[in-house]
Design a protein around this motif. Structure first.
Motif, PDB file in Angstrom:
ATOM      1  N   GLN A  12      -4.633  -7.079  47.045  1.00 54.83           N
ATOM      2  CA  GLN A  12      -4.381  -8.496  47.313  1.00 54.83           C
ATOM      3  C   GLN A  12      -4.971  -8.883  48.674  1.00 54.83           C
ATOM      4  O   GLN A  12      -5.162  -8.033  49.548  1.00 54.83           O
ATOM      5  CB  GLN A  12      -2.882  -8.769  47.301  1.00 54.83           C
ATOM      6  CG  GLN A  12      -2.257  -8.614  45.924  1.00 54.83           C
ATOM      7  CD  GLN A  12      -0.802  -9.063  45.900  1.00 54.83           C
ATOM      8  OE1 GLN A  12      -0.102  -8.969  46.901  1.00 54.83           O
ATOM      9  NE2 GLN A  12      -0.357  -9.560  44.753  1.00 54.83           N
ATOM     10  N   ALA A  13      -5.223 -10.156  48.834  1.00 57.04           N
ATOM     11  CA  ALA A  13      -5.730 -10.655  50.103  1.00 57.04           C
ATOM     12  C   ALA A  13      -4.776 -10.262  51.238  1.00 57.04           C
ATOM     13  O   ALA A  13      -3.554 -10.367  51.083  1.00 57.04           O
ATOM     14  CB  ALA A  13      -5.898 -12.162  50.053  1.00 57.04           C
ATOM     15  N   ASP A  15      -4.488  -7.214  52.341  1.00 60.57           N
ATOM     16  CA  ASP A  15      -4.249  -5.770  52.251  1.00 60.57           C
ATOM     17  C   ASP A  15      -5.362  -4.995  52.943  1.00 60.57           C
ATOM     18  O   ASP A  15      -6.411  -5.541  53.317  1.00 60.57           O
ATOM     19  CB  ASP A  15      -4.177  -5.329  50.791  1.00 60.57           C
ATOM     20  CG  ASP A  15      -2.874  -5.705  50.123  1.00 60.57           C
ATOM     21  OD1 ASP A  15      -2.777  -5.527  48.894  1.00 60.57           O
ATOM     22  OD2 ASP A  15      -1.960  -6.182  50.828  1.00 60.57           O
ATOM     23  N   PRO A  86     -10.752 -12.423  49.436  1.00 60.76           N
ATOM     24  CA  PRO A  86     -11.406 -12.472  48.121  1.00 60.76           C
ATOM     25  C   PRO A  86     -12.931 -12.350  48.219  1.00 60.76           C
ATOM     26  O   PRO A  86     -13.569 -11.800  47.314  1.00 60.76           O
ATOM     27  CB  PRO A  86     -10.988 -13.831  47.581  1.00 60.76           C
ATOM     28  CG  PRO A  86      -9.648 -14.068  48.198  1.00 60.76           C
ATOM     29  CD  PRO A  86      -9.762 -13.505  49.592  1.00 60.76           C
ATOM     30  N   VAL A 119     -10.535  -8.095  45.352  1.00 58.32           N
ATOM     31  CA  VAL A 119      -9.480  -8.638  46.204  1.00 58.32           C
ATOM     32  C   VAL A 119      -8.995  -9.933  45.571  1.00 58.32           C
ATOM     33  O   VAL A 119      -9.755 -10.896  45.445  1.00 58.32           O
ATOM     34  CB  VAL A 119      -9.983  -8.891  47.625  1.00 58.32           C
ATOM     35  CG1 VAL A 119      -8.826  -9.366  48.512  1.00 58.32           C
ATOM     36  CG2 VAL A 119     -10.625  -7.638  48.206  1.00 58.32           C
ATOM     37  N   SER A 120      -7.744  -9.950  45.177  1.00 59.85           N
ATOM     38  CA  SER A 120      -7.194 -11.145  44.549  1.00 59.85           C
ATOM     39  C   SER A 120      -6.543 -12.034  45.605  1.00 59.85           C
ATOM     40  O   SER A 120      -6.009 -11.550  46.604  1.00 59.85           O
ATOM     41  CB  SER A 120      -6.168 -10.760  43.488  1.00 59.85           C
ATOM     42  OG  SER A 120      -5.059 -10.116  44.091  1.00 59.85           O
ATOM     43  N   SER A 121      -6.560 -13.332  45.349  1.00 58.18           N
ATOM     44  CA  SER A 121      -6.004 -14.290  46.326  1.00 58.18           C
ATOM     45  C   SER A 121      -4.525 -14.517  46.097  1.00 58.18           C
ATOM     46  O   SER A 121      -3.966 -14.106  45.107  1.00 58.18           O
ATOM     47  CB  SER A 121      -6.755 -15.605  46.240  1.00 58.18           C
ATOM     48  OG  SER A 121      -6.679 -16.113  44.936  1.00 58.18           O
TER      49      SER A 121
END
Length: 121
Positions: A12-13, A15, A86, A119-121
């Protein structure tokens, strides 16, 4: 000669993530190693490169967030990627060359298979 990359995945964003790359078939104890990446729809860009003596160059988009280290005796290189965004989503390639540090992708003689970081927001 092979460069094998490990450590990609989905985060995740905000991290952190640590990749690693190990060389086999020869050592790069007196040569430059590093990482490039290719984001979807974009050109290949430098993440960070490091000389055998510890000189480091970062790409503009990773400077201040990523830290690259290496173990020259083992020909391994590790980017510690912090505060991921992201925009860091990409396939990351480990590279090595016969010689000193360089930022240009075309001078790197050896490339790993790539590891995907999402990388997810």
């Amino acid at each position: 000669v092979q460069l094998q990359a490990f450590g990609g995945g989905l985060v995740q964003a905000g991290d952190s993530l640590r990749l690693s790359c190990a060389a086999s078939g020869r050592t790069f104890s007196r040569d430059a190693m590093g990482w490039f990446r290719r984001a979807p729809g974009k050109e290949l860009e430098v993440v960070a490169v490091i000389s055998w003596s510890g000189t480091i160059h970062y790409g503009d988009s990773t400077k201040g967030r990523f830290i690259i280290t290496r173990d020259s005796t083992k020909s391994t290189v590790y980017p510690q990627m912090n505060s991921l965004e992201p925009q860091d989503t990409a396939v990351y390639y480990c590279v090595a060359r016969n010689g000193g540090i360089a930022m240009r992708q075309d001078v790197y003689d050896y490339w790993g298979q790539g590891t995907l970081v999402t990388v997810s927001s």
